[in-house]
Design a protein around this motif. Structure first.
Motif, PDB file in Angstrom:
ATOM      1  N   SER A  87       0.794  -1.231   0.000  1.00  0.00           N
ATOM      2  CA  SER A  87       0.000   0.000   0.000  1.00  0.00           C
ATOM      3  C   SER A  87       0.832   1.290   0.000  1.00  0.00           C
ATOM      4  N   PRO A  88       1.930   1.400   0.771  1.00  0.00           N
ATOM      5  CA  PRO A  88       2.714   2.647   0.694  1.00  0.00           C
ATOM      6  C   PRO A  88       3.319   2.884  -0.690  1.00  0.00           C
ATOM      7  N   SER A  89       3.746   1.810  -1.352  1.00  0.00           N
ATOM      8  CA  SER A  89       4.330   1.951  -2.692  1.00  0.00           C
ATOM      9  C   SER A  89       3.275   2.385  -3.701  1.00  0.00           C
ATOM     10  N   ILE A  90       2.079   1.837  -3.573  1.00  0.00           N
ATOM     11  CA  ILE A  90       0.989   2.216  -4.474  1.00  0.00           C
ATOM     12  C   ILE A  90       0.623   3.683  -4.265  1.00  0.00           C
ATOM     13  N   ALA A  91       0.550   4.097  -3.002  1.00  0.00           N
ATOM     14  CA  ALA A  91       0.243   5.500  -2.694  1.00  0.00           C
ATOM     15  C   ALA A  91       1.311   6.431  -3.258  1.00  0.00           C
ATOM     16  N   SER A  92       2.566   6.008  -3.156  1.00  0.00           N
ATOM     17  CA  SER A  92       3.671   6.820  -3.680  1.00  0.00           C
ATOM     18  C   SER A  92       3.619   6.898  -5.205  1.00  0.00           C
ATOM     19  N   PHE A  93       3.286   5.794  -5.858  1.00  0.00           N
ATOM     20  CA  PHE A  93       3.226   5.754  -7.327  1.00  0.00           C
ATOM     21  C   PHE A  93       2.182   6.727  -7.857  1.00  0.00           C
ATOM     22  N   TYR A  94       1.021   6.773  -7.211  1.00  0.00           N
ATOM     23  CA  TYR A  94      -0.045   7.666  -7.652  1.00  0.00           C
ATOM     24  C   TYR A  94       0.022   9.056  -6.998  1.00  0.00           C
ATOM     25  N   LYS A  95       1.006   9.234  -6.119  1.00  0.00           N
ATOM     26  CA  LYS A  95       1.186  10.506  -5.419  1.00  0.00           C
ATOM     27  C   LYS A  95      -0.071  10.902  -4.645  1.00  0.00           C
ATOM     28  N   MET A  96      -0.658   9.900  -3.987  1.00  0.00           N
ATOM     29  CA  MET A  96      -1.842  10.103  -3.162  1.00  0.00           C
ATOM     30  C   MET A  96      -1.588   9.435  -1.808  1.00  0.00           C
ATOM     31  N   PRO A  97      -1.064  10.138  -0.833  1.00  0.00           N
ATOM     32  CA  PRO A  97      -0.706   9.531   0.463  1.00  0.00           C
ATOM     33  C   PRO A  97      -1.879   8.848   1.158  1.00  0.00           C
ATOM     34  N   GLU A  98      -3.098   9.332   0.898  1.00  0.00           N
ATOM     35  CA  GLU A  98      -4.272   8.768   1.579  1.00  0.00           C
ATOM     36  C   GLU A  98      -4.564   7.330   1.175  1.00  0.00           C
ATOM     37  N   LEU A  99      -3.975   6.875   0.065  1.00  0.00           N
ATOM     38  CA  LEU A  99      -4.263   5.520  -0.420  1.00  0.00           C
ATOM     39  C   LEU A  99      -3.734   4.439   0.515  1.00  0.00           C
ATOM     40  N   THR A 100      -2.687   4.737   1.284  1.00  0.00           N
ATOM     41  CA  THR A 100      -2.090   3.716   2.157  1.00  0.00           C
ATOM     42  C   THR A 100      -3.114   3.164   3.143  1.00  0.00           C
ATOM     43  N   ALA A 101      -3.717   4.034   3.926  1.00  0.00           N
ATOM     44  CA  ALA A 101      -4.690   3.583   4.926  1.00  0.00           C
ATOM     45  C   ALA A 101      -5.965   3.059   4.272  1.00  0.00           C
ATOM     46  N   LEU A 102      -6.405   3.729   3.207  1.00  0.00           N
ATOM     47  CA  LEU A 102      -7.630   3.299   2.524  1.00  0.00           C
ATOM     48  C   LEU A 102      -7.501   1.877   1.993  1.00  0.00           C
ATOM     49  N   LEU A 103      -6.362   1.580   1.360  1.00  0.00           N
ATOM     50  CA  LEU A 103      -6.161   0.256   0.781  1.00  0.00           C
ATOM     51  C   LEU A 103      -6.052  -0.813   1.866  1.00  0.00           C
ATOM     52  N   ARG A 104      -5.379  -0.515   2.944  1.00  0.00           N
ATOM     53  CA  ARG A 104      -5.221  -1.496   4.025  1.00  0.00           C
ATOM     54  C   ARG A 104      -6.570  -1.882   4.629  1.00  0.00           C
ATOM     55  N   TRP A 105      -7.428  -0.924   4.832  1.00  0.00           N
ATOM     56  CA  TRP A 105      -8.740  -1.241   5.392  1.00  0.00           C
ATOM     57  C   TRP A 105      -9.653  -1.890   4.350  1.00  0.00           C
ATOM     58  N   GLN A 106      -9.618  -1.392   3.121  1.00  0.00           N
ATOM     59  CA  GLN A 106     -10.476  -1.954   2.075  1.00  0.00           C
ATOM     60  C   GLN A 106     -10.158  -3.420   1.797  1.00  0.00           C
ATOM     61  N   SER A 107      -8.906  -3.811   1.982  1.00  0.00           N
ATOM     62  CA  SER A 107      -8.501  -5.192   1.704  1.00  0.00           C
ATOM     63  C   SER A 107      -9.171  -6.201   2.642  1.00  0.00           C
ATOM     64  N   LEU A 108      -9.815  -5.744   3.701  1.00  0.00           N
ATOM     65  CA  LEU A 108     -10.511  -6.661   4.607  1.00  0.00           C
ATOM     66  C   LEU A 108     -11.663  -7.387   3.908  1.00  0.00           C
ATOM     67  N   ILE A 109     -12.196  -6.804   2.816  1.00  0.00           N
ATOM     68  CA  ILE A 109     -13.297  -7.473   2.118  1.00  0.00           C
ATOM     69  C   ILE A 109     -12.826  -8.764   1.455  1.00  0.00           C
ATOM     70  N   ILE A 110     -11.517  -8.908   1.267  1.00  0.00           N
ATOM     71  CA  ILE A 110     -10.986 -10.153   0.699  1.00  0.00           C
ATOM     72  C   ILE A 110     -11.268 -11.312   1.650  1.00  0.00           C
ATOM     73  N   LEU A 111     -11.085 -11.079   2.949  1.00  0.00           N
ATOM     74  CA  LEU A 111     -11.313 -12.124   3.937  1.00  0.00           C
ATOM     75  C   LEU A 111     -12.798 -12.436   4.082  1.00  0.00           C
ATOM     76  N   THR A 112     -13.630 -11.410   4.168  1.00  0.00           N
ATOM     77  CA  THR A 112     -15.070 -11.657   4.300  1.00  0.00           C
ATOM     78  C   THR A 112     -15.612 -12.396   3.086  1.00  0.00           C
ATOM     79  N   GLY A 113     -15.056 -12.090   1.907  1.00  0.00           N
ATOM     80  CA  GLY A 113     -15.481 -12.803   0.701  1.00  0.00           C
ATOM     81  C   GLY A 113     -15.087 -14.259   0.712  1.00  0.00           C
ATOM     82  N   ALA A 114     -13.943 -14.574   1.313  1.00  0.00           N
ATOM     83  CA  ALA A 114     -13.480 -15.967   1.363  1.00  0.00           C
ATOM     84  C   ALA A 114     -14.411 -16.838   2.210  1.00  0.00           C
TER      85      ALA A 114
END
Length: 470
Positions: A87-114
């Protein structure tokens, strides 16, 4: 029931998105659109291959179900860890620092889907789509209300993330209540090997498809502004909602139904042909009509703030119109166990698709969206070619059976677009006139030509009326 589920949920979700678009700024939608690119791919890795293998297999044991369940849980945890690290690398690539926390929390849907993949397979195998309808709709409504509340409280992009997490968690919980299956302490290497034999090819094909399907979002997010990505994402949401509401219902039912006919290829071909015709009869006018009314529709749904999304919507909808044809061809191949062939086709299509998208980048974001039309037409051709040998259903025969619906839809779309240009009324009144006119024109043209699906639907309606009167 599958049709009701898809249309009901998509329309409910569309209403929720209308409310959110009036509260949250476009840039917030752009941030969520980017993180969903990576979450969607990770979700495909966890859910796609083995779940479909369970549906396709003729006889499924308790060991099969439990083995898939445990593998999916392990994979989901692994994907969440990967998302956390990247997530930090993705946020850095798009130059959007807010993506780090957003992506980490959003990824929880992967577990609920499983946790619901086996329950979904059980319902699909038994064609019990009514239960899935209620689970999906309840989850959509509750999570939508929750998302709107957080949006009003000023949470911005976080309101959408909370909505997504709640939706998946509630859906999984309801499926665990309505489906009585529970995992046992069984893990079979033999089951894993058999299911992976079919599932890994489907998995790779779906991963390739997911990467490609999200590539336009990823490219637009990097090459153009956040607002441009927000407009593209909004158009994609509307087009997907309506297209998946209808074609997704039929496609979801196709695999379990066609798999039951995998030993009778002539009957399988006949069912596939009927699916082509009915899908095209419904989806072609819907998508061409949507392209024709895009400007008024965007204003009515999301206000004039989002008017720049209208050209994206028109271009994407024309490409979506051909989706039912190439998707149905793939379902037939899955049904007879040719997942390896599907993988080969996916690789060919995606390589061509990626090349077309990159060629379109210098010409602007609208050109990137427009490339979907060319890619969709190529997909129709590529997916149809193998079924000449497998099912004796050649490309030219497929085109002949559905071309009439596209011609009639194109005529209707042109007339409806011209009506929208000359109307002096407000967007709401103009949209209403365009929609009613489009429906009347298409029905009139069909009543004159009398294509197969029109006659089939008329007979269905008459039959339902007789049953009601009796």
């Amino acid at each position: 029931w599958k049709f009701t589920e898809r249309t009901g949920v998509q329309l409910t979700n569309l209403v929720i998105q209308m409310v959110l678009a009036r509260i949250i700024i476009p840039e917030a939608f752009a941030s969520v659109a980017i993180i969903m690119v990576f979450v969607n791919i990770a979700t495909i890795i966890v859910q796609s291959g083995l779940g479909s293998a369970l549906v396709q297999k003729k006889e499924v044991s308790e060991a099969d179900y439990s083995t898939v369940f445990y593998i999916n849980i392990l994979l989901s945890v692994l994907m969440i860890v990967i998302m956390y690290v990247l997530s930090p690398s993705i946020a850095s690539f798009y130059k959007m620092p807010e993506l780090t926390a957003l992506l980490r929390w959003q990824s929880l849907i992967i577990l609920t889907g499983a946790f619901n993949i086996v329950q979904q397979a059980v319902l699909s195998r038994e064609l019990k789509f009514k239960k899935n309808f209620f689970a999906t709709l309840i989850a959509c409504v509750i999570s939508g209300i929750l998302g709107i509340i957080f949006a009003i409280m000023g949470f911005g992009a976080w309101a959408i993330v909370i909505l997504n997490i709640a939706n998946n968690a509630i859906y999984s919980l309801i499926l665990w209540i309505v489906v009585k299956w529970r995992p046992s302490l069984k893990f079979s290497i033999k089951s894993m090997q058999y299911l992976l034999g079919f599932g890994w090819k489907l998995l790779v094909a779906n991963i390739i498809g997911a990467i490609y399907n999200n590539m336009s979002t990823a490219i637009i997010g990097k090459a153009y502004s956040k607002k441009t990505l927000a407009y593209y994402n909004r158009a994609e949401t509307v087009g997907n909602s309506l297209m998946n509401g209808i074609t997704g219902a039929i496609t979801s039912v196709m695999l379990p139904v066609l798999s039951q006919k995998q030993d009778n290829l002539q009957e399988l071909k006949d069912m596939l042909d009927k699916t082509f015709r009915i899908n095209s009869f419904i989806c072609a006018p819907l998508m061409f009509g949507l392209a024709a009314v895009s400007y008024n529709l965007i204003i009515v749904l999301f206000t004039e703030t989002w008017i720049a999304a209208a050209p994206f919507l028109s271009l994407l909808c024309i490409g979506y119109a051909f989706y039912p044809i190439h998707a149905a061809n793939l379902q037939a191949m899955y049904a007879i166990g040719r997942s390896g062939l599907v993988l080969t086709l996916e690789i060919i299509k995606r390589v061509l698709g990626i090349a077309i998208i990159f060629v379109s980048i210098p010409f602007g974001a609208y050109a990137v969206a427009g490339s979907s039309i060319v890619i969709s037409l190529l997909s129709v051709i590529i997916n149809a070619i193998p079924n000449k040998k497998l099912l004796n259903y050649a490309l030219l025969e497929q085109i002949r059976n559905v071309s009439g619906y596209f011609i009639l839809s194109g005529i209707m779309g042109i007339i409806v677009y011209c009506i929208g240009i000359v109307l002096p009324f407000s967007p709401v009144i103009s949209l209403l006139i365009q929609v009613i006119s489009g429906m009347m024109i298409y029905v009139l043209l069909c009543s004159i030509i009398k294509p197969y699906s029109y006659s089939y639907c008329v007979q269905m309606i008459k039959s339902m009326r007789r049953k009601v009167s009796d």
